[in-house]
Design a protein around this motif. Sequence first.
Motif, PDB file in Angstrom:
ATOM      1  N   GLY A  50      -9.093  -0.785   6.102  1.00 17.71           N
ATOM      2  CA  GLY A  50      -8.269  -1.641   5.268  1.00 17.71           C
ATOM      3  C   GLY A  50      -8.807  -3.027   5.016  1.00 17.71           C
ATOM      4  O   GLY A  50      -8.058  -3.893   4.600  1.00 17.71           O
ATOM      5  N   GLY A  55      -5.777  -5.237   9.009  1.00 18.27           N
ATOM      6  CA  GLY A  55      -5.965  -3.865   8.565  1.00 18.27           C
ATOM      7  C   GLY A  55      -6.350  -2.977   9.715  1.00 18.27           C
ATOM      8  O   GLY A  55      -7.279  -3.279  10.430  1.00 18.27           O
ATOM      9  N   TYR A  59      -1.914   1.285   9.712  1.00 18.32           N
ATOM     10  CA  TYR A  59      -1.166   0.487   8.743  1.00 18.32           C
ATOM     11  C   TYR A  59      -0.297   1.387   7.879  1.00 18.32           C
ATOM     12  O   TYR A  59      -0.731   2.406   7.384  1.00 18.32           O
ATOM     13  CB  TYR A  59      -2.112  -0.313   7.853  1.00 18.32           C
ATOM     14  CG  TYR A  59      -1.405  -1.104   6.795  1.00 18.32           C
ATOM     15  CD1 TYR A  59      -0.735  -2.272   7.112  1.00 18.32           C
ATOM     16  CD2 TYR A  59      -1.371  -0.673   5.479  1.00 18.32           C
ATOM     17  CE1 TYR A  59      -0.065  -2.992   6.150  1.00 18.32           C
ATOM     18  CE2 TYR A  59      -0.707  -1.397   4.505  1.00 18.32           C
ATOM     19  CZ  TYR A  59      -0.063  -2.554   4.860  1.00 18.32           C
ATOM     20  OH  TYR A  59       0.601  -3.269   3.899  1.00 18.32           O
ATOM     21  N   GLN A  60       0.949   0.982   7.692  1.00 13.81           N
ATOM     22  CA  GLN A  60       1.865   1.716   6.832  1.00 13.81           C
ATOM     23  C   GLN A  60       2.406   0.769   5.771  1.00 13.81           C
ATOM     24  O   GLN A  60       2.610  -0.410   6.019  1.00 13.81           O
ATOM     25  CB  GLN A  60       3.030   2.274   7.637  1.00 13.81           C
ATOM     26  CG  GLN A  60       2.613   3.325   8.636  1.00 13.81           C
ATOM     27  CD  GLN A  60       3.814   3.840   9.416  1.00 13.81           C
ATOM     28  OE1 GLN A  60       4.933   3.402   9.224  1.00 13.81           O
ATOM     29  NE2 GLN A  60       3.566   4.760  10.313  1.00 13.81           N
ATOM     30  N   GLN A  61       2.634   1.331   4.598  1.00 16.27           N
ATOM     31  CA  GLN A  61       3.229   0.556   3.516  1.00 16.27           C
ATOM     32  C   GLN A  61       4.640   0.159   3.942  1.00 16.27           C
ATOM     33  O   GLN A  61       5.347   0.930   4.573  1.00 16.27           O
ATOM     34  CB  GLN A  61       3.270   1.414   2.246  1.00 16.27           C
ATOM     35  CG  GLN A  61       3.721   0.700   1.014  1.00 16.27           C
ATOM     36  CD  GLN A  61       2.726  -0.350   0.556  1.00 16.27           C
ATOM     37  OE1 GLN A  61       1.552  -0.240   0.813  1.00 16.27           O
ATOM     38  NE2 GLN A  61       3.207  -1.368  -0.115  1.00 16.27           N
ATOM     39  N   ARG A  62       5.047  -1.062   3.610  1.00 17.41           N
ATOM     40  CA  ARG A  62       6.396  -1.512   3.943  1.00 17.41           C
ATOM     41  C   ARG A  62       7.435  -0.653   3.270  1.00 17.41           C
ATOM     42  O   ARG A  62       7.298  -0.301   2.111  1.00 17.41           O
ATOM     43  CB  ARG A  62       6.600  -2.928   3.417  1.00 17.41           C
ATOM     44  CG  ARG A  62       6.521  -3.965   4.428  1.00 17.41           C
ATOM     45  CD  ARG A  62       6.908  -5.278   3.837  1.00 17.41           C
ATOM     46  NE  ARG A  62       6.528  -6.291   4.789  1.00 17.41           N
ATOM     47  CZ  ARG A  62       6.802  -7.555   4.664  1.00 17.41           C
ATOM     48  NH1 ARG A  62       7.435  -7.999   3.620  1.00 17.41           N
ATOM     49  NH2 ARG A  62       6.436  -8.393   5.578  1.00 17.41           N
ATOM     50  N   GLU A  63       8.500  -0.367   3.984  1.00 13.27           N
ATOM     51  CA  GLU A  63       9.617   0.368   3.401  1.00 13.27           C
ATOM     52  C   GLU A  63      10.433  -0.608   2.568  1.00 13.27           C
ATOM     53  O   GLU A  63      10.825  -1.664   3.037  1.00 13.27           O
ATOM     54  CB  GLU A  63      10.481   0.973   4.499  1.00 13.27           C
ATOM     55  CG  GLU A  63      11.622   1.804   3.961  1.00 13.27           C
ATOM     56  CD  GLU A  63      12.468   2.407   5.070  1.00 13.27           C
ATOM     57  OE1 GLU A  63      13.512   2.982   4.734  1.00 13.27           O
ATOM     58  OE2 GLU A  63      12.099   2.281   6.241  1.00 13.27           O
ATOM     59  N   MET A  64      10.666  -0.251   1.319  1.00 14.15           N
ATOM     60  CA  MET A  64      11.419  -1.116   0.415  1.00 14.15           C
ATOM     61  C   MET A  64      12.824  -0.548   0.228  1.00 14.15           C
ATOM     62  O   MET A  64      13.032   0.658   0.296  1.00 14.15           O
ATOM     63  CB  MET A  64      10.697  -1.221  -0.934  1.00 14.15           C
ATOM     64  CG  MET A  64       9.293  -1.800  -0.826  1.00 14.15           C
ATOM     65  SD  MET A  64       9.241  -3.473  -0.217  1.00 14.15           S
ATOM     66  CE  MET A  64       9.666  -4.365  -1.693  1.00 14.15           C
ATOM     67  N   GLN A  77      13.876  -4.532  -5.489  1.00 15.63           N
ATOM     68  CA  GLN A  77      13.614  -3.954  -4.182  1.00 15.63           C
ATOM     69  C   GLN A  77      13.186  -5.064  -3.245  1.00 15.63           C
ATOM     70  O   GLN A  77      12.473  -5.985  -3.642  1.00 15.63           O
ATOM     71  CB  GLN A  77      12.531  -2.879  -4.259  1.00 15.63           C
ATOM     72  CG  GLN A  77      13.005  -1.621  -4.956  1.00 15.63           C
ATOM     73  CD  GLN A  77      12.049  -0.470  -4.722  1.00 15.63           C
ATOM     74  OE1 GLN A  77      10.839  -0.667  -4.691  1.00 15.63           O
ATOM     75  NE2 GLN A  77      12.597   0.709  -4.551  1.00 15.63           N
ATOM     76  N   PRO A  79      11.957  -5.975   1.064  1.00 18.68           N
ATOM     77  CA  PRO A  79      11.334  -5.352   2.236  1.00 18.68           C
ATOM     78  C   PRO A  79      12.227  -5.354   3.483  1.00 18.68           C
ATOM     79  O   PRO A  79      11.731  -5.309   4.589  1.00 18.68           O
ATOM     80  CB  PRO A  79      10.083  -6.207   2.449  1.00 18.68           C
ATOM     81  CG  PRO A  79      10.472  -7.546   1.941  1.00 18.68           C
ATOM     82  CD  PRO A  79      11.392  -7.284   0.781  1.00 18.68           C
TER      83      PRO A  79
END
Length: 98
Positions: A50, A55, A59-64, A77, A79
């Motif tokens: 990353g 990175g 790593y995970q994408q933020r939950e929106m 949306q 976070p």
Amino acid sequence: MNQDKTLTCRDCGDQFVFSASEQDFFAEKGFTNEPGRCPQCRAANKQRNGGGRGGNSNYQQREMHDATCAACGVSTQVPFRPSGDRPVYCRDCFSNNR
């Protein structure tokens, strides 16, 4: 005064030079360990994970979460999960209210 050192990369096994100026830089930044990877493997590892700072492979994408802006009413949306006890703003209204 530091002198150039020849180290062996833990990934590819090739030898690389850990220059005196790199050693000075490491010392200035407070790094206590010598690099374990050659510059090429370091760059490849950084790319895989990353791009450095923060990175990593976990790593995970933020939950929106969906929300409605309290100022203009537009759907947006955020976070975080809105709890309902505080107003939520879209990006534009949040920037304007700073």
